[in-house]
Design a protein around this motif. Sequence first.
Motif, PDB file in Angstrom:
ATOM      1  N   TYR A 126       0.600  -0.910  -0.301  1.00 24.90           N
ATOM      2  CA  TYR A 126      -0.277   0.002  -0.236  1.00 24.90           C
ATOM      3  C   TYR A 126       1.160   1.401   0.064  1.00 24.90           C
ATOM      4  CZ  TYR A 126      -3.936  -3.201   1.342  1.00 24.90           C
ATOM      5  OH  TYR A 126      -4.100  -4.065   1.676  1.00 24.90           O
ATOM      6  N   VAL A 127       0.868   2.048  -1.161  1.00 15.81           N
ATOM      7  CA  VAL A 127       1.804   2.954  -1.267  1.00 15.81           C
ATOM      8  C   VAL A 127       0.638   4.741  -1.085  1.00 15.81           C
ATOM      9  CG1 VAL A 127       2.993   4.354  -2.615  1.00 15.81           C
ATOM     10  CG2 VAL A 127       2.946   1.722  -2.814  1.00 15.81           C
ATOM     11  N   GLY A 128       1.133   5.215  -0.355  1.00 15.90           N
ATOM     12  CA  GLY A 128       0.628   6.674   0.068  1.00 15.90           C
ATOM     13  C   GLY A 128       0.743   8.277  -0.644  1.00 15.90           C
ATOM     14  N   VAL A 129       0.520   8.614  -1.437  1.00 19.96           N
ATOM     15  CA  VAL A 129       0.861  10.048  -1.809  1.00 19.96           C
ATOM     16  C   VAL A 129       0.428  11.396  -1.314  1.00 19.96           C
ATOM     17  CG1 VAL A 129       1.231  11.361  -4.080  1.00 19.96           C
ATOM     18  CG2 VAL A 129       1.188   9.009  -3.731  1.00 19.96           C
ATOM     19  N   PRO A 130       0.577  11.851   0.178  1.00 20.28           N
ATOM     20  CA  PRO A 130      -0.417  12.794   0.386  1.00 20.28           C
ATOM     21  C   PRO A 130       0.109  14.265  -1.039  1.00 20.28           C
ATOM     22  CG  PRO A 130       1.768  12.577   2.092  1.00 20.28           C
ATOM     23  CD  PRO A 130       1.820  11.293  -0.104  1.00 20.28           C
ATOM     24  N   LYS A 131      -1.046  15.039  -0.581  1.00 18.36           N
ATOM     25  CA  LYS A 131      -0.566  16.504  -0.750  1.00 18.36           C
ATOM     26  C   LYS A 131       0.148  17.057  -0.214  1.00 18.36           C
ATOM     27  CE  LYS A 131      -3.211  20.634  -2.775  1.00 18.36           C
ATOM     28  NZ  LYS A 131      -4.460  21.281  -2.208  1.00 18.36           N
ATOM     29  N   GLU A 132       1.624  18.340  -0.843  1.00 20.12           N
ATOM     30  CA  GLU A 132       3.051  18.586   0.189  1.00 20.12           C
ATOM     31  C   GLU A 132       1.837  20.252   0.545  1.00 20.12           C
ATOM     32  OE1 GLU A 132       6.132  17.854  -0.052  1.00 20.12           O
ATOM     33  OE2 GLU A 132       4.842  16.474  -0.909  1.00 20.12           O
ATOM     34  N   ILE A 133       2.716  20.349   1.452  1.00 22.66           N
ATOM     35  CA  ILE A 133       2.094  21.660   2.845  1.00 22.66           C
ATOM     36  C   ILE A 133       2.605  22.536   2.459  1.00 22.66           C
ATOM     37  CG2 ILE A 133       0.280  20.107   3.234  1.00 22.66           C
ATOM     38  CD1 ILE A 133       1.886  19.831   5.771  1.00 22.66           C
ATOM     39  N   VAL A 139       4.168  16.717  -6.610  1.00 26.79           N
ATOM     40  CA  VAL A 139       4.072  15.890  -5.694  1.00 26.79           C
ATOM     41  C   VAL A 139       4.816  14.324  -5.759  1.00 26.79           C
ATOM     42  CG1 VAL A 139       2.711  15.216  -8.454  1.00 26.79           C
ATOM     43  CG2 VAL A 139       1.247  14.066  -6.101  1.00 26.79           C
ATOM     44  N   GLY A 140       4.590  13.678  -4.931  1.00 27.00           N
ATOM     45  CA  GLY A 140       5.628  12.511  -4.957  1.00 27.00           C
ATOM     46  C   GLY A 140       5.406  11.082  -5.745  1.00 27.00           C
ATOM     47  N   LEU A 141       4.080  11.340  -6.439  1.00 24.03           N
ATOM     48  CA  LEU A 141       4.338  10.294  -7.463  1.00 24.03           C
ATOM     49  C   LEU A 141       3.098  11.006  -8.717  1.00 24.03           C
ATOM     50  CD1 LEU A 141       3.225   6.420  -5.961  1.00 24.03           C
ATOM     51  CD2 LEU A 141       5.441   7.836  -7.687  1.00 24.03           C
ATOM     52  N   ILE A 142       3.678  11.378 -10.148  1.00 29.95           N
ATOM     53  CA  ILE A 142       2.446  11.608 -10.839  1.00 29.95           C
ATOM     54  C   ILE A 142       1.634  10.481 -11.541  1.00 29.95           C
ATOM     55  CG2 ILE A 142       4.272  13.389 -11.832  1.00 29.95           C
ATOM     56  CD1 ILE A 142       5.387  11.575 -13.820  1.00 29.95           C
ATOM     57  N   PRO A 143       0.744  10.427 -12.644  1.00 32.25           N
ATOM     58  CA  PRO A 143       0.088   9.057 -12.521  1.00 32.25           C
ATOM     59  C   PRO A 143       0.830   8.455 -13.972  1.00 32.25           C
ATOM     60  CG  PRO A 143      -0.812  11.427 -13.616  1.00 32.25           C
ATOM     61  CD  PRO A 143       0.188  12.081 -12.856  1.00 32.25           C
ATOM     62  N   ALA A 144       1.837   8.491 -14.152  1.00 40.86           N
ATOM     63  CA  ALA A 144       2.331   7.523 -14.957  1.00 40.86           C
ATOM     64  C   ALA A 144       3.406   6.374 -14.033  1.00 40.86           C
ATOM     65  CB  ALA A 144       3.477   7.958 -16.293  1.00 40.86           C
ATOM     66  N   LYS A 155       6.948  11.362  -1.179  1.00 42.77           N
ATOM     67  CA  LYS A 155       6.815  12.700  -0.836  1.00 42.77           C
ATOM     68  C   LYS A 155       7.861  13.613  -1.583  1.00 42.77           C
ATOM     69  CE  LYS A 155       5.973  14.521   2.871  1.00 42.77           C
ATOM     70  NZ  LYS A 155       5.182  16.157   2.341  1.00 42.77           N
ATOM     71  N   VAL A 156       7.854  14.600  -1.568  1.00 41.76           N
ATOM     72  CA  VAL A 156       8.638  15.320  -1.977  1.00 41.76           C
ATOM     73  C   VAL A 156       9.487  15.923  -1.138  1.00 41.76           C
ATOM     74  CG1 VAL A 156       9.401  17.291  -3.718  1.00 41.76           C
ATOM     75  CG2 VAL A 156       7.124  16.054  -4.150  1.00 41.76           C
ATOM     76  N   LYS A 157       8.695  17.075   0.188  1.00 43.99           N
ATOM     77  CA  LYS A 157       9.521  17.866   0.362  1.00 43.99           C
ATOM     78  C   LYS A 157       9.760  16.886   2.498  1.00 43.99           C
ATOM     79  CE  LYS A 157      11.509  20.750   0.522  1.00 43.99           C
ATOM     80  NZ  LYS A 157      13.290  20.987  -0.042  1.00 43.99           N
ATOM     81  N   GLU A 158      10.492  17.264   2.666  1.00 43.94           N
ATOM     82  CA  GLU A 158      10.439  16.796   4.945  1.00 43.94           C
ATOM     83  C   GLU A 158       9.059  16.748   5.248  1.00 43.94           C
ATOM     84  OE1 GLU A 158      11.122  21.136   4.562  1.00 43.94           O
ATOM     85  OE2 GLU A 158      12.106  19.876   3.726  1.00 43.94           O
ATOM     86  N   PRO A 159       8.813  16.086   5.506  1.00 44.24           N
ATOM     87  CA  PRO A 159       7.371  16.255   6.018  1.00 44.24           C
ATOM     88  C   PRO A 159       7.544  17.032   7.366  1.00 44.24           C
ATOM     89  CG  PRO A 159       8.801  14.784   7.056  1.00 44.24           C
ATOM     90  CD  PRO A 159       9.959  14.705   5.924  1.00 44.24           C
ATOM     91  N   GLN A 160       6.509  17.903   7.417  1.00 41.19           N
ATOM     92  CA  GLN A 160       6.306  19.353   8.173  1.00 41.19           C
ATOM     93  C   GLN A 160       5.718  18.634   9.663  1.00 41.19           C
ATOM     94  OE1 GLN A 160       7.181  21.952   7.000  1.00 41.19           O
ATOM     95  NE2 GLN A 160       7.595  21.021   5.829  1.00 41.19           N
ATOM     96  N   ALA A 161       5.912  19.275  10.358  1.00 41.52           N
ATOM     97  CA  ALA A 161       5.030  18.805  11.972  1.00 41.52           C
ATOM     98  C   ALA A 161       3.804  17.733  11.921  1.00 41.52           C
ATOM     99  CB  ALA A 161       5.083  19.372  13.180  1.00 41.52           C
ATOM    100  N   GLU A 162       2.792  18.360  11.760  1.00 44.74           N
ATOM    101  CA  GLU A 162       1.521  18.089  11.130  1.00 44.74           C
ATOM    102  C   GLU A 162       1.448  16.395  10.719  1.00 44.74           C
ATOM    103  OE1 GLU A 162       0.339  21.249   8.866  1.00 44.74           O
ATOM    104  OE2 GLU A 162       2.550  20.493   9.806  1.00 44.74           O
ATOM    105  N   GLU A 163       2.256  16.160   9.698  1.00 44.39           N
ATOM    106  CA  GLU A 163       2.845  15.311   8.447  1.00 44.39           C
ATOM    107  C   GLU A 163       3.722  13.862   9.925  1.00 44.39           C
ATOM    108  OE1 GLU A 163       2.846  16.152   4.402  1.00 44.39           O
ATOM    109  OE2 GLU A 163       4.410  17.173   5.720  1.00 44.39           O
ATOM    110  N   ARG A 164       4.852  14.540  10.438  1.00 47.34           N
ATOM    111  CA  ARG A 164       4.948  13.487  11.659  1.00 47.34           C
ATOM    112  C   ARG A 164       5.073  12.991  12.662  1.00 47.34           C
ATOM    113  NH1 ARG A 164       9.372  18.634  10.722  1.00 47.34           N
ATOM    114  NH2 ARG A 164       8.686  19.034  12.862  1.00 47.34           N
ATOM    115  N   ALA A 165       3.709  14.076  12.684  1.00 49.57           N
ATOM    116  CA  ALA A 165       2.733  12.975  13.515  1.00 49.57           C
ATOM    117  C   ALA A 165       2.001  11.798  13.435  1.00 49.57           C
ATOM    118  CB  ALA A 165       1.542  14.525  14.738  1.00 49.57           C
ATOM    119  N   LEU A 166       1.546  12.048  12.236  1.00 53.38           N
ATOM    120  CA  LEU A 166       1.169  10.503  11.890  1.00 53.38           C
ATOM    121  C   LEU A 166       1.793   9.342  11.215  1.00 53.38           C
ATOM    122  CD1 LEU A 166      -0.906  12.903   8.726  1.00 53.38           C
ATOM    123  CD2 LEU A 166      -2.327  12.286  11.266  1.00 53.38           C
TER     124      LEU A 166
END
Length: 373
Positions: free
Chosen positions: A2-9, A16-21, A73-84
């Motif tokens: 299971y692979v996840g692609v969150p929206k960058e914040i 974005v971490g992965l494009i449709p291709a 992802k692309v950029k380092e996880p922000q604080a709210e992302e690290r909490a997840l």
Amino acid sequence: MYVGVPKEIKNHEYRVGLIPAAVRELTVAGHQVFVENDAGAAIGYSNEDYEAVGATIVQQASDVFERAEMIVKVKEPQAEERALLRPHHVLFTYLHLAPDAPQLKGLMDSGATCIAYETVTDVHGRLPLLAPMSEVAGRMAVQAGAHCLEKSMGGSGMLLGGVPGVAPAKVTIVGGGVVGQNALAIAVGMGAQVTVLDRSMDVLRRLDQVYSNRITTLFSTREALESSVVHSDLVIGAVLIPGAAAPKLITREMIKTMAAGSVVVDVAIDQGGCMETSKPTTHSEPTYVVDGVVHYCVANMPGGVARTATQALNNATLPFVLQLANKGAQQALLDNTHLRNGLNVYRGEVTYAEVAEARGMPFREALDALQKG
């Protein structure tokens, strides 16, 4: 997997971490991909584009993290992302941990497996996942610097390439690696008078062979650096020590010697910057002035050309994403020493020497950690 692609914040981050291709390659290989709602919309990839290649759209980041085993992802996880983040997660993204103590602590506390794009290597010792963004940032650095030289931006009002009868701007590029080479190509193309400094004579010889008498190459001593900086209209910091904090090569005193309205662009800012006067800025507020010198220190420069940058990044990351998904992170890291070089944090321990050294923390060899993990 299971692979996840969150929206960058991060501020003005549209990549974005992965494009449709890339998602299609994963789904065809039997993996399930969860993409956050509108994760790629800002650069032209709609939810429908992702659904058409087999992805599942979820409404928020927490849904991505809850369902996925690997987060891309692309950029380092922000604080709210690290909490997840949880111990079962594999995080694959840019991290730049050496200058970022809060992020390092958050990743260690999460217990997750954290792999940094910027320290993955190849058989030639190069950094294949950093290279595409370095290419983009190097080219953008000259573009940004030229814009900052405009009077309305606080600059001296100088056109980088000059015009007939008027001398071009003097540009100094500190570092002849991927960033420096790409900055050089654009600066020369725009007609600037360019000097490049590096400590590798092989690098300087190669650049001299390519550009001949169109540029000046200098071995980087303190004297050469000081002399070049003081006479420059634009200085581009393109210094890199993989995974480590950037050395402060350009001092506050050097900045003071520059003429008012001169510009510095610190591309090394993700690693703490190579200038004593540097501090991270954003695309919303990209510049500030110190001693009359305009500083451009945007920490995610390629985000400004997010569609091009995302496509270039995916070209480089996809083979490694597939390895991690097909084999599982543990086996993929054990099998591939170059991917393993990207492992920075593993189950609460620092597994990249330069990060540990920069933060004054204990270090454990990645292979040892994986074999005993």
